[in-house]
Design a protein around this motif. Sequence first.
Motif, PDB file in Angstrom:
ATOM      1  N   SER A 116       0.847  -1.201   0.000  1.00  0.00           N
ATOM      2  CA  SER A 116       0.000   0.000   0.000  1.00  0.00           C
ATOM      3  C   SER A 116       0.876   1.243   0.000  1.00  0.00           C
ATOM      4  CB  SER A 116      -0.872   0.019   1.254  1.00  0.00           C
ATOM      5  OG  SER A 116      -0.042   0.178   2.392  1.00  0.00           O
ATOM      6  N   GLY A 117       0.239   2.354  -0.291  1.00  0.00           N
ATOM      7  CA  GLY A 117       0.965   3.619  -0.266  1.00  0.00           C
ATOM      8  C   GLY A 117       1.545   3.887   1.115  1.00  0.00           C
ATOM      9  N   ALA A 118       0.732   3.675   2.140  1.00  0.00           N
ATOM     10  CA  ALA A 118       1.191   3.954   3.505  1.00  0.00           C
ATOM     11  C   ALA A 118       2.400   3.099   3.850  1.00  0.00           C
ATOM     12  CB  ALA A 118       0.052   3.694   4.490  1.00  0.00           C
ATOM     13  N   VAL A 121       5.450   4.519   2.204  1.00  0.00           N
ATOM     14  CA  VAL A 121       5.914   5.743   2.881  1.00  0.00           C
ATOM     15  C   VAL A 121       6.682   5.357   4.148  1.00  0.00           C
ATOM     16  CG1 VAL A 121       5.173   7.787   4.153  1.00  0.00           C
ATOM     17  CG2 VAL A 121       4.097   7.241   1.958  1.00  0.00           C
ATOM     18  N   TYR A 144      -1.024  14.455   3.246  1.00  0.00           N
ATOM     19  CA  TYR A 144      -1.651  13.167   3.539  1.00  0.00           C
ATOM     20  C   TYR A 144      -0.674  12.076   3.096  1.00  0.00           C
ATOM     21  CZ  TYR A 144      -4.642   9.128   3.761  1.00  0.00           C
ATOM     22  OH  TYR A 144      -5.151   7.893   4.087  1.00  0.00           O
ATOM     23  N   HIS A 145      -0.329  11.189   4.040  1.00  0.00           N
ATOM     24  CA  HIS A 145       0.606  10.120   3.687  1.00  0.00           C
ATOM     25  C   HIS A 145       0.101   8.737   4.070  1.00  0.00           C
ATOM     26  CE1 HIS A 145       3.629  12.974   2.358  1.00  0.00           C
ATOM     27  NE2 HIS A 145       3.471  13.663   3.479  1.00  0.00           N
ATOM     28  N   GLY A 146      -1.117   8.611   4.626  1.00  0.00           N
ATOM     29  CA  GLY A 146      -1.649   7.280   4.909  1.00  0.00           C
ATOM     30  C   GLY A 146      -2.250   7.170   6.300  1.00  0.00           C
ATOM     31  N   GLU A 214       4.365  15.744  -1.039  1.00  0.00           N
ATOM     32  CA  GLU A 214       3.653  15.398  -2.274  1.00  0.00           C
ATOM     33  C   GLU A 214       3.860  16.561  -3.252  1.00  0.00           C
ATOM     34  OE1 GLU A 214      -0.641  14.386  -0.852  1.00  0.00           O
ATOM     35  OE2 GLU A 214       0.466  15.196   0.839  1.00  0.00           O
ATOM     36  N   GLU A 219      -5.025  14.625  -0.924  1.00  0.00           N
ATOM     37  CA  GLU A 219      -6.148  14.751   0.016  1.00  0.00           C
ATOM     38  C   GLU A 219      -6.255  16.166   0.570  1.00  0.00           C
ATOM     39  OE1 GLU A 219      -8.192  12.026   0.304  1.00  0.00           O
ATOM     40  OE2 GLU A 219      -6.784  11.321  -1.206  1.00  0.00           O
ATOM     41  N   ASP A 247       6.418  11.943  -2.256  1.00  0.00           N
ATOM     42  CA  ASP A 247       5.302  10.998  -2.189  1.00  0.00           C
ATOM     43  C   ASP A 247       4.468  11.203  -3.455  1.00  0.00           C
ATOM     44  OD1 ASP A 247       2.924   9.672  -1.817  1.00  0.00           O
ATOM     45  OD2 ASP A 247       2.688  10.231   0.281  1.00  0.00           O
ATOM     46  N   VAL A 249       2.356   8.962  -4.627  1.00  0.00           N
ATOM     47  CA  VAL A 249       1.311   7.935  -4.610  1.00  0.00           C
ATOM     48  C   VAL A 249       0.112   8.389  -5.445  1.00  0.00           C
ATOM     49  CG1 VAL A 249      -0.389   6.804  -3.100  1.00  0.00           C
ATOM     50  CG2 VAL A 249       2.021   6.886  -2.441  1.00  0.00           C
ATOM     51  N   GLN A 250      -0.251   9.654  -5.330  1.00  0.00           N
ATOM     52  CA  GLN A 250      -1.418  10.132  -6.070  1.00  0.00           C
ATOM     53  C   GLN A 250      -1.048  10.753  -7.416  1.00  0.00           C
ATOM     54  OE1 GLN A 250      -5.587  12.393  -4.897  1.00  0.00           O
ATOM     55  NE2 GLN A 250      -4.456  11.355  -3.335  1.00  0.00           N
ATOM     56  N   LYS A 276      -1.017   3.294  -5.947  1.00  0.00           N
ATOM     57  CA  LYS A 276      -2.216   3.542  -6.742  1.00  0.00           C
ATOM     58  C   LYS A 276      -2.107   3.120  -8.212  1.00  0.00           C
ATOM     59  CE  LYS A 276      -3.969   7.331  -3.855  1.00  0.00           C
ATOM     60  NZ  LYS A 276      -4.903   6.604  -3.010  1.00  0.00           N
TER      61      LYS A 276
END
Length: 431
Positions: A116-118, A121, A144-146, A214, A219, A247, A249-250, A276
Motif C-alpha cells: 500500500s501507499g502507507a 511511505v 496526507y501520507h496514509g 507530495e 487529500e 510521495d 502515490v497520487q 495507486k
Amino acid sequence: LVTPIPGPESRKRAERKAQAVAAGVGTTIPVYTVAAGGGVLVDVDGNSLIDFGSGIAVTGVGNAAPRVVEAVSAQVAAFTHTCFTVAPYDSYVEVAEALNRLTPGDFAKRSALFNSGAEAVENAVKIARHYTGKQAVVAFDHAYHGRTNLTMGLTAKNQPYKNGFGPFAPEIYRAPLSYPLRDGGLSGAEAASRAISMIEKQVGASNLAALIIEPIQGEGGFIVPADGFLPALQQWANANGVVFIADEVQTGFARTGTMFASEQFGIVPDLIVTAKGIAGGLPLSAVTGRAEIMDAPQVGGLGGTYGGNPLACVAALAAIETYEREDLAARARQIGDILFEKLGALRDADARVAEVRGRGAMVAIELVDPATGAPDAALTAKVAAAAHAAGVVLLTCGTYGNVIRFLPPLSIPDHLLIEGLDVVAEAVAGA
Ligand code: PMP
C-alpha cells in the motif's frame, strides 16, 4: 456494461447496498458497484454513472484494462504467491527495473516493493533513517501520507484522518506549504524560505533524516505549489544531508501529464514513493531511489509476506506497458485541456468557484463564500450530491472540505468527460 440481474439476487445486492449506505461505507456518496470500466461505474441497481473518481486508484489504465486482465488471469493460473525472498520470480525484478528506468534521476537506483501507499511511505522513512543515522522527519501542512501510525503522524493535523488515534510516532515536525490561494501570494522562493526557517528553528538539519512532500498535495486539496518552492526545498535538503522524499502515490504514473509530477516541478527526489496507478488497481507500492540510500538497510529489514506479490507485479508490468505504448501521459494532458476549459468557464461564470488548479488529469475546483473567501464545505457537499443524483461520481477533498477533484480514469472517452462536466456545471449552478 452489464445487464442488471433481476429477481432475488438483485434484491440481495440492493439490501447490501442499503447496509453499506447505512454504515457510511464509501467515499462522499457510496456507489455499490457491480462493474466498472471505460470511465463508467455500474451500480447494483443497473445505473451507469460517469466516473470522475476512480482514477485515484486505478489511474491511467482504468478498470478492466485488457492487458491487466490478461496478465493477471495467466498469473493466477500459474502461481499466486511464493514470497520474493523465499522463491524469487522475474516479474518483481522487471517491475523494479521499470521503476528504476522511469523515475527521474540519472543515477544508479534500486526499488523495493510493498502493498500500500502507507506501507511504502513507512519504508521510505525507515530507509532514510537507516542511511542518515538520524531520526527526525519533516512533513508539510495539508499533507496526507496514509493511515498507519507513522503515516498518520506525517499526515497534517488539520486532516480528518487522525482524530482519536494517537499517540503518534515521535520525531515528526511540520513545515508550512506553498498554497498560493491561501498564503497571501507568496512566491515559491518566499514560501520555501519560510518553510526552511521554520525547519531550522524547530529541528535543525543535524538530526533531520528526511523531508517528505507530495509534489501536488492530494487529500489536502490538490494544492499546486508556486514555481520554485519544491526545487528550493530540495536544494536545502541536498545541501544539508537530508533525504528528499517525494510521495507520488497520487501524482505518479501519467496522472499529471508526465510519468511523474516531479519532472514538471524541476525536482529529482532521492526517494520516490509510488502506489495507486502502478498496478491497475491491484495492491502494489514501491520505494525507488538512489542505490546508496536504498542499499543502507540490512537484508531482511524491509518487506513482508505480500510485498511485490506476483499477481500485482504482472498487473504492474501490464499497466506500465499500457502507459508507455498508449502514451497515457499525453492522454492525461488532453483530458487536462478539456477539464481546464470547461471548469475555467465555470469559474468565470460563478464567483463561488475561487480557483481551478492542477496538472494534466489531476484537476480540482475550490469552492468559497465569495463575500469572504471562506471555504464553503456545505456547498461542496451539495454539488457532489446533486452531481451524483444526475449520474456523475465526484470525490471531494481538502483540509477544509471545499475542494472537488476530477480524477477520471485515463481510459475515459471525451464524450463522457464532456457530458460529466456539463452535469457538474448544472449541479454548481443549481446549488
Ligand atoms: N500518500 C498519498 C499522497 C496518498 O494520496 C495516499 C492515499 N490516498 C497514500 C499515501 C496512502 O496510500 P494507501 O491508501 O495505499 O495506503
